[in-house]
Design an enzyme around this catalytic site. Sequence first.
Site, PDB file in Angstrom:
ATOM      1  N   THR A  98       3.059 -13.081 -15.560  1.00 22.71           N
ATOM      2  CA  THR A  98       3.809 -12.644 -16.740  1.00 22.71           C
ATOM      3  C   THR A  98       3.761 -11.130 -16.905  1.00 22.71           C
ATOM      4  OG1 THR A  98       3.440 -14.740 -17.892  1.00 22.71           O
ATOM      5  CG2 THR A  98       3.970 -12.832 -19.259  1.00 22.71           C
ATOM      6  N   SER A 137      12.383 -17.225 -16.958  1.00 28.26           N
ATOM      7  CA  SER A 137      10.980 -17.337 -17.327  1.00 28.26           C
ATOM      8  C   SER A 137      10.182 -16.666 -16.215  1.00 28.26           C
ATOM      9  CB  SER A 137      10.567 -18.808 -17.449  1.00 28.26           C
ATOM     10  OG  SER A 137       9.152 -18.945 -17.451  1.00 28.26           O
ATOM     11  N   THR A 138       9.004 -16.186 -16.566  1.00 33.37           N
ATOM     12  CA  THR A 138       8.113 -15.702 -15.508  1.00 33.37           C
ATOM     13  C   THR A 138       7.925 -16.775 -14.447  1.00 33.37           C
ATOM     14  OG1 THR A 138       6.898 -14.166 -16.922  1.00 33.37           O
ATOM     15  CG2 THR A 138       5.720 -15.029 -15.001  1.00 33.37           C
ATOM     16  N   ASN A 139       7.972 -18.038 -14.879  1.00 33.51           N
ATOM     17  CA  ASN A 139       7.632 -19.136 -13.985  1.00 33.51           C
ATOM     18  C   ASN A 139       8.678 -19.423 -12.918  1.00 33.51           C
ATOM     19  OD1 ASN A 139       5.505 -19.195 -15.710  1.00 33.51           O
ATOM     20  ND2 ASN A 139       6.038 -21.150 -16.674  1.00 33.51           N
ATOM     21  N   THR A 184     -15.667 -19.270  32.692  1.00 33.04           N
ATOM     22  CA  THR A 184     -15.731 -20.251  31.624  1.00 33.04           C
ATOM     23  C   THR A 184     -17.149 -20.248  31.076  1.00 33.04           C
ATOM     24  OG1 THR A 184     -16.247 -22.016  33.207  1.00 33.04           O
ATOM     25  CG2 THR A 184     -13.928 -21.708  32.628  1.00 33.04           C
ATOM     26  N   SER A 315     -19.708   7.757  19.809  1.00 25.10           N
ATOM     27  CA  SER A 315     -21.027   7.836  19.210  1.00 25.10           C
ATOM     28  C   SER A 315     -21.282   9.237  18.694  1.00 25.10           C
ATOM     29  CB  SER A 315     -22.093   7.466  20.242  1.00 25.10           C
ATOM     30  OG  SER A 315     -23.396   7.682  19.729  1.00 25.10           O
ATOM     31  N   SER A 316     -22.112   9.296  17.648  1.00 25.54           N
ATOM     32  CA  SER A 316     -22.538  10.598  17.128  1.00 25.54           C
ATOM     33  C   SER A 316     -23.776  11.104  17.858  1.00 25.54           C
ATOM     34  CB  SER A 316     -22.854  10.469  15.629  1.00 25.54           C
ATOM     35  OG  SER A 316     -23.919   9.542  15.431  1.00 25.54           O
ATOM     36  N   LYS A 321     -20.241   8.012  25.506  1.00 26.57           N
ATOM     37  CA  LYS A 321     -19.831   6.672  25.061  1.00 26.57           C
ATOM     38  C   LYS A 321     -18.433   6.671  24.456  1.00 26.57           C
ATOM     39  CE  LYS A 321     -22.170   2.759  22.848  1.00 26.57           C
ATOM     40  NZ  LYS A 321     -21.229   2.268  21.853  1.00 26.57           N
TER      41      LYS A 321
END
Length: 461
Positions: A98, A137-139, A184, A315-316, A321
Site C-alpha cells: 500500500t 486497489s493496492t491489491n 569423479t 593477497s596483501s 598470489k
Amino acid sequence: MNRMEYDLVGEMAVDADAYYGIHALRAAENFPITHTRLPGDMIVSMAWIKKACARANRVTGALSSRVAEAIERACDELIDGKLHDQFIVDPIQGGAGTSTNMNANEVIANRAIELLGGVKGDYTLVHPNDHVNCGQSTNDIYPTCVKMTLYRASEGLQREMEALVSVLEKRAADFDGVIKMGRTQLQDAVPIRLGQEFSAYAAVMRRECARLERGQKELLVLNLGGTAVGTGINASAAYIGQVVPILSGMTGISFTQSPDLVDATQNTDCYLTLSAVLKSCAASLSKMCNDLRLMSSGPRDGLGEISLPARQNGSSIMPGKVNPVIPEVVNQIAFRVIGYDATVTLAVEGGQLELNAFEPVIFDSLYQGMTMLRGGVHTLIEHCLRDLRANEEICRQEVERSVGVVTALCPRIGYNAACSLAREALRTKCSVRELALSRGLLTAQELNALLDPAAMTCIRV
C-alpha cells in the site's frame, strides 16, 4: 515551508515542495528497514500501470479527459526518469505494498495538479485516491507492478544467460582437442576432452535459459481489475475489460487477465516458480565456478589444467598470489540467491485468505536475485571465460601418468587383472602400458589402440 495533509490517523506537516504526501511520509517513518528506496524499474512500471488505468477510466467515462490527460502526462514524466527522488518508501514494508501504491498516487496527483495550474496538495483538482487510484486497489496494482518489473528484469537476465551459452559453446570448440583426466569424487577417473566439459556447461545453461523463459510466462497473467479481493468492487465492467489490453498495448508486453481474479489475487505461486528457476540457475552457475576454481588451482602445486585471467592481486602479504575472484563472486551470488528462495517460499506460504501481505519481500528477493545473477553472469563472461586458457601440456602429462586409463583394458583382460595392474602401477610408479606389456597381457599394437587417450573420449564403434 510545509503544507498540512490529513488521513484516517490524523494530520502531518509535509514539505510544501514535496510531490509525495502524508501516506508516503508515514511509511518512510514506519519502515526504516533497508535504508534503500524503490528501484527505478519499479517506479517506471508503476507509472505505466497508472497511465493505463487513467486511459481506461477516461474511455469509460469514470475520469474527465482533463484529469485523465494530466495524470497520463505526469506518468510519462516518471517513465522518462523524472521525480524518482520523490519515492521515499522502503522496499520492505508492511501493508502488502500500500505504501508503494500511495507514494505513486501522491506523486502523480501532485504533478498532475501542477500541470493543471494548481498548487501541490490541492487535491480538489486531482485526488490521489479518487482520481489516480480510480477503479483500483493496492491489491491488484502492486502485484501487477511486481510482475511487470520482474518480467523486464528477467529479460535482461535472459540476454546474459544466452550470451553465456554462446561463450561456453565457443570455448568448447576451442578446447575440443585438449585431452585431460576426468575426475569423479575428486579422484582420477578416465580421460575426457576439456571441450566436452565446456560443452556440458553450455548444455546445462541452455536448460536454465529454457526454465527462465517458462518462469517468465507466468508473470504475464495479471489480476489487474480485480481490485481488493478479486471481485472487482468499485471498478466498472467496462474498465475491467479494457485495462489489461490497454496496458499491453502501451508497453508492448503481452499481458493477459487471469480468468479467475480471486485466485490471482490471493495466490502467489507464480513467484515460487520463478524463484525455483533462479535457484536452479544459481546452483548450476556455482557448480561450474567450483570446477573452474579447481581446474585452475595452483598454478604449480594444484591441478593447473586451465589458467584464469589475472584480474587483481590476490593477497596483501603474498606477492605472487592471484585468486580466482570472478568465480568466487559468482559462488557468493549463488549463495545469496538460494537464500532468497527460502524467503520467497516462506512468504508465499504465509499468505492468508484473500491476499498475501508479503509481496514486498517476495519482490525484493526476486528482483535483487535477478539483478545479482545478471551482474554475475556478465562479469563471468567478460572477465573470466573469454580469456580463459587451457594448459595443454599439463593436461597431457596428467593423462600419461594416470592409473585411471587401466579402465580401458577391462573389456580385454578382465576387472581382476586390471585391478592388479593398477595396484602395481601405483606401487612402482610405472605406467599401466609398461606393466601390461611386461606381463604379456596385450601386444604393443593392442595397447596403443586401447590406451589412445583421444579414443577413450569417444564412443567406440
